[in-house]
Design a protein around this motif. Structure first.
Motif, PDB file in Angstrom:
ATOM      1  N   ASN A 113      -1.776   0.547   6.833  1.00 46.83           N
ATOM      2  CA  ASN A 113      -1.413  -0.712   7.275  1.00 46.83           C
ATOM      3  C   ASN A 113      -0.522  -1.436   6.578  1.00 46.83           C
ATOM      4  N   THR A 141      -4.976  -6.617  11.219  1.00 47.33           N
ATOM      5  CA  THR A 141      -5.573  -5.408  10.376  1.00 47.33           C
ATOM      6  C   THR A 141      -4.972  -4.164  11.005  1.00 47.33           C
ATOM      7  N   TYR A 155     -12.202  -1.979  -3.246  1.00 45.63           N
ATOM      8  CA  TYR A 155     -12.977  -2.126  -1.980  1.00 45.63           C
ATOM      9  C   TYR A 155     -14.130  -2.047  -1.693  1.00 45.63           C
ATOM     10  N   HIS A 165      -2.367  -5.417   1.527  1.00 46.73           N
ATOM     11  CA  HIS A 165      -3.583  -6.078   1.564  1.00 46.73           C
ATOM     12  C   HIS A 165      -3.489  -7.658   1.168  1.00 46.73           C
ATOM     13  N   ARG A 190      -2.171 -14.109   5.111  1.00 48.68           N
ATOM     14  CA  ARG A 190      -2.816 -13.321   6.278  1.00 48.68           C
ATOM     15  C   ARG A 190      -2.068 -13.511   7.482  1.00 48.68           C
ATOM     16  N   GLU A 194     -12.260   7.576   3.123  1.00 54.08           N
ATOM     17  CA  GLU A 194     -10.903   7.804   3.624  1.00 54.08           C
ATOM     18  C   GLU A 194      -9.855   6.728   3.014  1.00 54.08           C
ATOM     19  N   LYS A 218       0.870  -1.274  -0.165  1.00 59.29           N
ATOM     20  CA  LYS A 218       0.056   0.177  -0.041  1.00 59.29           C
ATOM     21  C   LYS A 218       0.871   1.372   0.096  1.00 59.29           C
TER      22      LYS A 218
HETATM   23  P1  GTP Z   1      -7.281  -5.824   3.617  1.00 66.17           P
HETATM   24  O1  GTP Z   1      -6.265  -6.937   3.262  1.00 66.17           O
HETATM   25  O2  GTP Z   1      -6.610  -4.507   3.160  1.00 66.17           O
HETATM   26  O3  GTP Z   1      -8.313  -6.229   3.069  1.00 66.17           O
HETATM   27  O4  GTP Z   1      -7.386  -5.718   5.247  1.00 66.17           O
HETATM   28  P2  GTP Z   1      -8.112  -6.662   6.063  1.00 66.17           P
HETATM   29  O5  GTP Z   1      -8.697  -7.885   5.396  1.00 66.17           O
HETATM   30  O6  GTP Z   1      -6.984  -7.077   7.565  1.00 66.17           O
HETATM   31  O7  GTP Z   1      -9.110  -5.791   6.790  1.00 66.17           O
HETATM   32  P3  GTP Z   1     -10.505  -5.383   6.098  1.00 66.17           P
HETATM   33  O8  GTP Z   1     -11.069  -6.292   4.930  1.00 66.17           O
HETATM   34  O9  GTP Z   1     -11.695  -5.521   7.394  1.00 66.17           O
HETATM   35  O10 GTP Z   1     -10.540  -3.823   5.925  1.00 66.17           O
HETATM   36  C1  GTP Z   1      -9.972  -3.569   4.605  1.00 66.17           C
HETATM   37  C2  GTP Z   1      -9.057  -2.175   4.791  1.00 66.17           C
HETATM   38  O11 GTP Z   1      -9.746  -1.207   5.200  1.00 66.17           O
HETATM   39  C3  GTP Z   1      -8.009  -2.484   5.955  1.00 66.17           C
HETATM   40  O12 GTP Z   1      -6.816  -3.243   5.665  1.00 66.17           O
HETATM   41  C4  GTP Z   1      -7.782  -0.966   6.297  1.00 66.17           C
HETATM   42  O13 GTP Z   1      -6.908  -0.398   5.492  1.00 66.17           O
HETATM   43  C5  GTP Z   1      -9.263  -0.177   6.232  1.00 66.17           C
HETATM   44  N1  GTP Z   1      -9.911  -0.046   7.212  1.00 66.17           N
HETATM   45  C6  GTP Z   1     -10.250  -1.074   8.053  1.00 66.17           C
HETATM   46  N2  GTP Z   1     -10.856  -0.577   9.263  1.00 66.17           N
HETATM   47  C7  GTP Z   1     -10.592   0.809   9.206  1.00 66.17           C
HETATM   48  C8  GTP Z   1     -10.958   1.764  10.130  1.00 66.17           C
HETATM   49  O14 GTP Z   1     -11.344   1.854  11.201  1.00 66.17           O
HETATM   50  N3  GTP Z   1     -10.250   2.991   9.763  1.00 66.17           N
HETATM   51  C9  GTP Z   1      -9.535   3.287   8.488  1.00 66.17           C
HETATM   52  N4  GTP Z   1      -9.016   4.338   8.073  1.00 66.17           N
HETATM   53  N5  GTP Z   1      -9.367   2.304   7.556  1.00 66.17           N
HETATM   54  C10 GTP Z   1      -9.933   1.006   7.781  1.00 66.17           C
END
Ligand code: GTP
Ligand code: MG
Length: 138
Positions: A112, A91, A49, A115, A85, A60, A9
């Motif tokens: 973070n 996350t 997304y 992905h 993962r 955001e 990212k």
């Molecule tokens: P991905 O591999 O990026 O999909 O991450 P994940 O599977 O661990 O998390 P998830 O699919 O639940 O959320 C997708 C992405 O949304 C996360 O990786 C974060 O970058 C973002 N995200 C999730 N929760 C928050 C939040 O509370 N605030 C913000 N700004 N971003 C968030």
């Protein structure tokens, strides 16, 4: 062997950490079988997304994903989806285990660093969004 889709990212590309992230990926036994650096368009990020479009952080998240180039990848290995993962970590980096990519490099739950696909069905859809079949060389 299984394949998963990965994104390095903008927070990581901006800090010149793509090689450092790839070193963790390769050390874990995952093989990078496709990789390119791209500037995502807003439309690509919104599609990617789309599952989160009703979440409060969606705007955001999309703004962040197009704020700098990303590196999209296909990773191959035994149980690649679950393994990656695990290698990424939680996350929220505050909850990520020692040695994981997010523990090592991530700034926050939003920024973070990586992905990774969460299931075989999403991996197939995500890979097809960014790679043609002949761009993946196992
Ligand atoms: P991905 O591999 O990026 O999909 O991450 P994940 O599977 O661990 O998390 P998830 O699919 O639940 O959320 C997708 C992405 O949304 C996360 O990786 C974060 O970058 C973002 N995200 C999730 N929760 C928050 C939040 O509370 N605030 C913000 N700004 N971003 C968030
Ligand atoms: Mg996810």
């Amino acid at each position: 062997l299984e394949r998963t889709f990965s994104i390095i990212k903008p927070d990581a590309t901006k800090r010149n950490l793509t090689g450092s992230v790839n070193a963790v990926i390769e050390k874990a036994g995952l093989r990078i079988v496709a990789q390119k650096r791209i500037q995502m368009t807003r439309q690509q990020a919104e599609t990617f997304y789309g599952v989160h479009k009703d979440r409060p952080f969606f705007g955001e998240l999309v703004d962040f994903m197009i704020s700098a180039p990303v590196v999209v990848q296909v990773l191959e290995g035994e149980n690649a989806i679950a393994k990656y993962r695990e290698v990424m970590g939680a996350t929220n980096p505050a909850n990520a285990a020692e040695g994981t990519i997010r523990k090592l490099f991530a700034n926050s739950v939003g920024e973070n660093s990586v992905h990774g696909s969460d299931a075989p069905e999403t991996a197939a859809v995500e890979i097809a969004q960014f790679f043609a079949g002949n761009e993946i060389v196992g």
